[in-house]
Design a protein around this motif. Structure first.
Motif, PDB file in Angstrom:
ATOM      1  N   PRO A 102      -8.493  -9.454   9.974  1.00 45.00           N
ATOM      2  CA  PRO A 102      -7.324 -10.271  10.320  1.00 45.00           C
ATOM      3  C   PRO A 102      -6.003  -9.502  10.324  1.00 45.00           C
ATOM      4  O   PRO A 102      -5.033  -9.949  10.938  1.00 45.00           O
ATOM      5  N   MET A 103      -5.954  -8.340   9.663  1.00 45.38           N
ATOM      6  CA  MET A 103      -4.738  -7.532   9.653  1.00 45.38           C
ATOM      7  C   MET A 103      -4.588  -6.684  10.917  1.00 45.38           C
ATOM      8  O   MET A 103      -3.483  -6.256  11.254  1.00 45.38           O
ATOM      9  N   ALA A 135     -11.714   5.511   5.092  1.00 49.97           N
ATOM     10  CA  ALA A 135     -12.590   4.429   4.650  1.00 49.97           C
ATOM     11  C   ALA A 135     -11.854   3.554   3.651  1.00 49.97           C
ATOM     12  O   ALA A 135     -11.031   4.031   2.864  1.00 49.97           O
ATOM     13  N   VAL A 136     -12.164   2.273   3.699  1.00 51.79           N
ATOM     14  CA  VAL A 136     -11.720   1.344   2.667  1.00 51.79           C
ATOM     15  C   VAL A 136     -12.916   1.115   1.758  1.00 51.79           C
ATOM     16  O   VAL A 136     -14.018   0.823   2.229  1.00 51.79           O
ATOM     17  N   ARG A 137     -12.713   1.277   0.461  1.00 54.16           N
ATOM     18  CA  ARG A 137     -13.816   1.136  -0.482  1.00 54.16           C
ATOM     19  C   ARG A 137     -13.427   0.207  -1.620  1.00 54.16           C
ATOM     20  O   ARG A 137     -12.287   0.238  -2.094  1.00 54.16           O
ATOM     21  N   VAL A 138     -14.376  -0.584  -2.020  1.00 51.52           N
ATOM     22  CA  VAL A 138     -14.193  -1.472  -3.160  1.00 51.52           C
ATOM     23  C   VAL A 138     -14.983  -0.854  -4.301  1.00 51.52           C
ATOM     24  O   VAL A 138     -16.075  -1.285  -4.630  1.00 51.52           O
ATOM     25  N   ALA A 139     -14.418   0.205  -4.865  1.00 53.17           N
ATOM     26  CA  ALA A 139     -15.130   0.960  -5.908  1.00 53.17           C
ATOM     27  C   ALA A 139     -14.192   1.966  -6.517  1.00 53.17           C
ATOM     28  O   ALA A 139     -13.223   2.408  -5.886  1.00 53.17           O
ATOM     29  N   ALA A 140     -14.468   2.372  -7.749  1.00 53.43           N
ATOM     30  CA  ALA A 140     -13.723   3.449  -8.383  1.00 53.43           C
ATOM     31  C   ALA A 140     -14.116   4.767  -7.719  1.00 53.43           C
ATOM     32  O   ALA A 140     -15.281   4.980  -7.400  1.00 53.43           O
ATOM     33  N   PHE A 281      -0.028   1.543   6.689  1.00 56.26           N
ATOM     34  CA  PHE A 281      -0.078   0.144   7.126  1.00 56.26           C
ATOM     35  C   PHE A 281      -0.825  -0.712   6.114  1.00 56.26           C
ATOM     36  O   PHE A 281      -0.371  -1.802   5.744  1.00 56.26           O
ATOM     37  N   LEU A 282      -2.000  -0.218   5.654  1.00 56.68           N
ATOM     38  CA  LEU A 282      -2.757  -0.984   4.669  1.00 56.68           C
ATOM     39  C   LEU A 282      -1.968  -1.155   3.374  1.00 56.68           C
ATOM     40  O   LEU A 282      -1.962  -2.237   2.784  1.00 56.68           O
ATOM     41  N   PHE A 286      -1.088  -4.783   1.743  1.00 57.31           N
ATOM     42  CA  PHE A 286      -1.532  -5.191   0.413  1.00 57.31           C
ATOM     43  C   PHE A 286      -0.354  -5.392  -0.540  1.00 57.31           C
ATOM     44  O   PHE A 286      -0.486  -6.084  -1.549  1.00 57.31           O
ATOM     45  N   ALA A 287       0.774  -4.763  -0.234  1.00 54.78           N
ATOM     46  CA  ALA A 287       1.961  -4.982  -1.046  1.00 54.78           C
ATOM     47  C   ALA A 287       2.560  -6.365  -0.799  1.00 54.78           C
ATOM     48  O   ALA A 287       3.287  -6.892  -1.641  1.00 54.78           O
ATOM     49  N   ASN A 288       2.230  -6.941   0.349  1.00 54.07           N
ATOM     50  CA  ASN A 288       2.686  -8.286   0.686  1.00 54.07           C
ATOM     51  C   ASN A 288       1.807  -9.285  -0.048  1.00 54.07           C
ATOM     52  O   ASN A 288       0.594  -9.312   0.140  1.00 54.07           O
ATOM     53  N   PRO A 289       2.358 -10.164  -0.886  1.00 56.57           N
ATOM     54  CA  PRO A 289       1.515 -11.091  -1.659  1.00 56.57           C
ATOM     55  C   PRO A 289       0.711 -12.051  -0.806  1.00 56.57           C
ATOM     56  O   PRO A 289      -0.213 -12.683  -1.275  1.00 56.57           O
TER      57      PRO A 289
END
Length: 299
Positions: A102-103, A135-140, A281-282, A286-289
């Motif tokens: 959506p972004m 890459a966008v990752r949801v991980a440490a 951009f990302l 993400f800084a936008n609530p």
């Protein structure tokens, strides 16, 4: 190199010639001279198709990096150069569809000269060897060959469908999971270690999953169908919990912020303007609530 890669990408000499605005014979001669200089065959040719040899595969990977570095070096020294060219982005499947996609209209509108190539996978792609640019990752992240920019905390929720909980009961303590059907992910075993706070101490439990999938979206759908208990990002299951389709459990002891949401890319002497544009951009989004609201609405 550019001619050789055009043949590889198009899978055909004639198609590569049309793309390069050359004759097929000229393309064939250039590839032939390249093979002669290297002393190896790069392509296996038949009347119907061409394919890379092992040497051709290795050379193609190196050639892509070299040409990419050359392009990025030229752009880096041009003041105010517009980010352009193909940008290959690796995204976690469910998270990418639900939140990042959506972004993207705003990104494309801001940078019309960038051509996006999106790869949705829950597997960890090899950025250093060129499987993707970013890459966008949801991980440490612990890979020292990558630059990591954290975007937001990732709150994980343990939940199940009301119908499942009616049949099997609601777990009151982490040890109760032993008698439940847990849903695990195959592509990243670390996600099958669920973390808890018990009496002020951290406790990690590796679940024994009765059902596994290599997609977090598949796990979400299995949970909605009443197949078991799952631990997923609140971004993915938050709307389901709000609407009553899923119910959060073990909320008093679940360690919710186990891993961050990050954007990662390889160390480069010259950072591509298109990579920098996407990362910035990302970070801005993400800084936008409102980013969390968009994530929920997209579900």
């Amino acid at each position: 190199m550019a001619v050789f890669l055009a043949v590889v990408d198009e899978g055909d000499f004639s198609a590569a010639a049309r793309r390069l605005r050359m004759t097929p014979s000229a393309v064939s001669k250039i590839v032939g001279r390249l093979e002669g200089r290297l002393g190896v065959r790069l392509l296996q040719r038949s009347t119907r198709s061409i394919s890379l040899t092992a040497e051709g595969q290795a050379y193609a990977e190196s050639a892509r990096r070299i040409l990419s570095d050359l392009e990025e070096a030229e752009l880096a020294i041009q003041p105010g150069a517009e980010p352009r060219g193909r940008l290959r982005v690796s995204l976690p499947s469910a998270f990418g569809h639900r939140l990042i996609v959506p972004m993207l209209p705003n990104f494309i509108g801001r940078y019309p000269a960038i051509e996006l190539e999106l790869d949705f996978t829950d597997a960890i792609v090899d950025l250093v060897n060129g499987d993707a640019d970013v890459a966008v990752r949801v991980a440490a992240q612990s890979d020292s060959t990558l630059i990591t920019r954290r975007l937001a905390p990732n709150r994980r929720v343990i939940c199940a469908a009301p119908a499942y909980l009616e049949r099997h009961g609601v777990p009151e303590r982490p040890d109760d999971l032993e008698g439940h059907i847990c849903l695990g992910i195959t592509s990243r075993g670390g996600l099958n270690v669920w973390e808890f706070d018990e009496g002020g101490r951290r406790r990690a439990i590796r679940i024994r999953s009765s059902v596994e999938a290599n997609s977090t979206e598949a796990l979400r759908r299995l949970a909605l169908a009443g197949m078991g208990i799952v631990r997923l990002s609140e971004i993915l299951v938050g709307p389901d919990i709000q609407d009553g389709r899923l119910k959060a459990v073990l909320t008093d002891c679940n360690r919710a912020d186990a891993e961050p949401i990050s954007v990662v890319y390889p160390h480069r002497r010259f950072l591509s303007p298109r990579v920098r544009a996407f990362v910035d951009f990302l970070a801005e989004q993400f800084a936008n609530p409102q980013w969390e609201e968009r994530g929920g609405e997209s579900g």
